[in-house]
Design an enzyme around this catalytic site. Structure first.
Site, short mmCIF file in Angstrom:
data_model
loop_
_atom_site.label_atom_id
_atom_site.label_comp_id
_atom_site.label_asym_id
_atom_site.label_seq_id
_atom_site.Cartn_x
_atom_site.Cartn_y
_atom_site.Cartn_z
N LYS A 186 -88.18 33.90 28.56
CA LYS A 186 -88.67 33.04 27.47
C LYS A 186 -89.31 33.85 26.34
O LYS A 186 -89.78 33.27 25.37
CB LYS A 186 -89.68 32.03 28.02
CG LYS A 186 -89.04 30.70 28.39
CD LYS A 186 -90.05 29.75 28.98
CE LYS A 186 -90.44 28.63 28.04
NZ LYS A 186 -91.43 27.73 28.66
N ARG A 229 -100.23 15.20 28.38
CA ARG A 229 -100.87 15.01 27.07
C ARG A 229 -100.46 13.69 26.43
O ARG A 229 -101.26 13.01 25.82
CB ARG A 229 -100.47 16.15 26.12
CG ARG A 229 -101.15 17.45 26.42
CD ARG A 229 -100.49 18.56 25.68
NE ARG A 229 -99.10 18.68 26.10
CZ ARG A 229 -98.33 19.72 25.85
NH1 ARG A 229 -98.79 20.72 25.13
NH2 ARG A 229 -97.09 19.77 26.28
N SER A 260 -99.83 25.79 23.53
CA SER A 260 -99.88 27.23 23.21
C SER A 260 -99.02 27.53 21.99
O SER A 260 -99.37 28.39 21.17
CB SER A 260 -99.38 28.04 24.41
OG SER A 260 -100.18 27.82 25.52
N HIS A 298 -105.68 23.68 28.70
CA HIS A 298 -105.43 24.17 30.06
C HIS A 298 -106.75 24.26 30.84
O HIS A 298 -106.82 23.86 32.01
CB HIS A 298 -104.84 25.58 30.04
CG HIS A 298 -103.49 25.71 29.41
ND1 HIS A 298 -103.22 26.62 28.39
CD2 HIS A 298 -102.31 25.07 29.65
CE1 HIS A 298 -101.94 26.54 28.06
NE2 HIS A 298 -101.37 25.60 28.80
#
Ligand code: PNS
Length: 163
Positions: A41, A90, A128, A17
């Protein structure tokens, strides 16, 4: 003035990030890092904790502000007069989801553009979720993937005691 928003869950922020955020500071006048307040979430870190990690790690960049948002990203961006969404890509696997997001955001707000940056290859596998998974068992293994403030907190959360 070009105001870019780098949105995300940042649960927690990783060097992947930060690579995107720092590159965005060079391309745009002002960068808002917008943390999604996604209670549904069930994030590991509260929105305040996630913002604190980001504030500490971006403190040396005078054109970065860390904030949080609820609801639709484009509505938040209109409030902030921001015109560009910056996302990192990515791998090909990110593409389909990001294409969908960019398309719906353009339908909702045609004047807001989404810009993509290819993630630095050394972070192409990084997320993450991966960080949390590894850190649960061996936080030292993520010491080169997250900033020191996040590493310290992960170690405390998982309370790892070496034999
Ligand atoms: O780090 P993440 O979880 O991949 O970030 C996803 C994020 C926050 C960029 C995305 O979920 C988002 O923009 N959420 C806000 C709601 C929204 O505007 N959705 C798009 C239109 S349905």
């Amino acid at each position: 003035m070009s105001i870019a928003v780098v949105p995300g869950s940042f649960d927690p922020v990783t060097y992947g990030h930060l690579d995107i955020i720092v590159r965005a500071t060079k391309a745009f006048d002002f960068v808002i890092v917008a943390v999604l307040n996604n209670r549904a979430k069930n994030p590991m870190f509260t929105v305040e904790e996630r913002m604190k990690f980001l504030q500490e790690t971006t403190a040396s960049y005078s054109n970065v502000q860390v904030d949080s948002f609820d609801g639709l990203l484009v509505d938040y961006m209109k409030q902030k007069n921001a015109n560009v969404i910056v996302k990192g890509l990515r791998a090909i696997s990110d593409f389909e989801y990001e294409l969908q997001m960019a398309a719906i955001n353009r339908k909702l707000a045609p004047t807001i553009e989404t810009f993509f940056m290819m993630t630095n290859h050394q972070f192409s596998f990084l997320s993450s979720s991966i960080v949390k998974e590894v850190a649960r068992y061996n936080p030292d293994e993520v010491s080169d993937l997250v900033p020191p403030n996040v590493l310290k907190e992960l170690k405390e959360r998982f309370n790892v005691k070496k034999p």
